[in-house]
Design an enzyme around this catalytic site. Structure first.
Site, short mmCIF file in Angstrom:
data_model
loop_
_atom_site.label_atom_id
_atom_site.label_comp_id
_atom_site.label_asym_id
_atom_site.label_seq_id
_atom_site.Cartn_x
_atom_site.Cartn_y
_atom_site.Cartn_z
N TYR A 99 -1.92 -2.47 -13.24
CA TYR A 99 -0.81 -1.58 -12.91
C TYR A 99 0.38 -1.71 -13.86
CZ TYR A 99 -2.82 0.10 -8.56
OH TYR A 99 -3.60 0.72 -7.62
N LYS B 246 -12.84 -11.97 -8.44
CA LYS B 246 -14.14 -11.78 -9.11
C LYS B 246 -14.25 -12.85 -10.20
CE LYS B 246 -17.87 -9.22 -9.87
NZ LYS B 246 -18.97 -9.05 -8.90
N ASP C 28 -16.84 -7.74 -4.31
CA ASP C 28 -17.96 -6.90 -3.88
C ASP C 28 -18.53 -7.40 -2.55
OD1 ASP C 28 -18.69 -9.16 -5.32
OD2 ASP C 28 -20.32 -8.19 -6.44
N ASP D 261 -5.80 -2.57 -3.94
CA ASP D 261 -5.70 -1.12 -3.77
C ASP D 261 -7.00 -0.59 -3.16
OD1 ASP D 261 -4.73 1.55 -4.10
OD2 ASP D 261 -6.07 1.72 -5.84
N ASP E 94 -8.00 0.61 1.16
CA ASP E 94 -8.45 1.93 1.61
C ASP E 94 -9.72 1.81 2.45
OD1 ASP E 94 -6.33 3.26 0.48
OD2 ASP E 94 -7.55 4.73 -0.60
C1 IPM Z 1 -1.36 2.76 -2.77
C2 IPM Z 1 -1.56 3.98 -3.62
C3 IPM Z 1 -0.89 3.78 -4.97
C4 IPM Z 1 -1.52 2.58 -5.64
C5 IPM Z 1 -0.95 5.02 -5.90
C6 IPM Z 1 -0.41 6.25 -5.21
C7 IPM Z 1 -0.26 4.78 -7.21
O1 IPM Z 1 -2.90 4.28 -3.77
O2 IPM Z 1 -0.22 2.48 -2.39
O3 IPM Z 1 -2.32 2.06 -2.48
O4 IPM Z 1 -2.51 2.71 -6.36
O5 IPM Z 1 -1.00 1.49 -5.44
MN MN Z 2 -4.19 2.91 -2.80
#
Ligand code: IPM
Ligand code: MN
Length: 352
Positions: free
Chosen positions: A134, A188, A221, A245, A249
């Site tokens: 990042y 990893k 993984d 990240d 999700d």
């Molecule tokens: C999150 C989002 C951000 C990230 C994006 C929107 C840049 O996906 O907060 O997880 O990758 O951190």
């Molecule tokens: Mn994200």
């Protein structure tokens, strides 16, 4: 308490309004004062003025204890511009080096995992929030030629991983899971033999200061497999920015989706400015319809309260949210809740 509010794009302002409604109610019940100031940063302003964060915005925001962010992302703005110019910019400028993501399946919320319930899905991910891929380090060579080379460097520092790992140990200790305090490093090390070796060695060293916390390790993984198969395995996970990240999700889906997942971007210093947000994004197709789920935004407000020293209020909101998901809502999906956005906000206020 002084907070800055960036409602942002799409459904951001709608869910933010419900979070503020709940803040107002809980402040009255718990007897504390606060002020909130709105900022119109986001896609619309960018399209009108060409700027994302105007000059002086960072200094102005620095005077608040916390920022509440609704959502960013505009259909007429190329992907990445607002994300980098606003969200990542604020994370970096305020050195919000912890991304905190509670992964809790609230009562009444559907999970895609068979035979798993609220008892099984209840863990926290602590994601490093300022380093890794990042940082924007890298570049092109011979761009737009057949010989093009692109590099995207994952940057890890001792200071950066140590402060995150230490915070995660402290958090695990405080969380005090009755099933046992366990902190799992997710990385990893078998492939990322430099960067994640640094994380691994730092983790082992810091672990010695926390004999009451069981140190644990998963490759990323494998973590994805366990999270789906045995989510009850986890107490607290600490991980790098990029992997964090991705796995958060996955975690959001097993806790019931983007309508309920909330997160904090935290600078733990006494003077630090932290930022709290629902994970759901701006959802342009639901904008203005009063159908988007505000539960994630209200949960993010609960996290903001807990973080800014209003722990009783934070807990009260967290519990009220669970009463509403458990007894009042048909679904967590936009348009299928059995209530409108504003009604869900009202139900949380009632539950308070
Ligand atoms: C999150 C989002 C951000 C990230 C994006 C929107 C840049 O996906 O907060 O997880 O990758 O951190
Ligand atoms: Mn994200």
């Amino acid at each position: 308490m002084k907070i800055a509010v960036i409602g942002g794009d799409g459904t951001g302002p709608e869910v933010t309004a419900e979070a503020l409604k709940v803040l107002k109610a809980v402040a009255k019940l718990e007897g504390f004062d606060y002020s909130s100031t709105d900022y119109d940063f986001g896609g619309e302003r960018y399209l009108k003025t060409g700027e994302i964060l105007p000059a002086g915005a960072i200094d102005e925001l620095r005077q608040y204890q916390a920022i509440f962010l609704g959502a960013i992302g505009h259909p007429d703005v190329a992907p990445g511009i607002l994300e980098r110019g606003l969200l990542l910019q604020l994370r970096f400028e305020f050195d919000q080096y912890i991304n905190l993501r509670p992964v809790k399946l609230f009562p009444g919320v559907e999970t895609p995992l068979a035979n798993k319930g609220p008892k099984d899905v209840d863990f926290v991910v602590v994601r490093e929030n300022t380093e890794d891929m990042y940082t924007g380090v890298g570049g092109f060579l011979k761009k737009n030629t057949p010989d093009e080379v692109a590099t995207q460097i994952a940057v890890y520092t001792r200071k950066g991983c140590e402060r995150c790992i230490r915070w995660a140990f402290e958090y695990t200790r405080k969380r005090n899971n009755p099933k046992g305090k366990k902190l799992t490093l997710v990385a990893k090390t078998n492939v990322l033999t430099f960067g994640h070796d640094l994380w691994w060695r730092t983790f082992q060293e810091v672990a010695k200061e926390y004999p009451d916390v069981q140190p644990d390790y998963n490759h990323v993984d494998a973590c994805c497999m366990w999270m789906v198969k045995n989510p009850e395995y986890y107490d607290v996970i600490v991980t790098t920015n990029m992997f964090g990240d991705i796995i958060t999700d996955l975690a959001a889906m097993i806790q019931g989706g983007m309508g309920v997942a909330a997160g904090g971007n935290i600078n733990p210093d006494a003077e630090g400015v932290s930022m709290f947000e629902p994970m759901g994004g701006s959802a342009p197709k639901y904008t203005g319809k009063n159908v988007i789920n505000p539960i994630a935004a209200i949960s993010a407000m609960s996290m903001l309260l807990t973080h800014t020293g209003q722990e009783a209020a934070g807990k009260r909101v967290w519990e009220a949210v669970q009463v509403v998901t458990g007894t009042k809502m048909k679904s967590q999906a936009a348009g299928k809740m059995g209530h409108s956005t504003t009604e869900v906000g009202d139900l949380v206020v009632e539950a308070l």
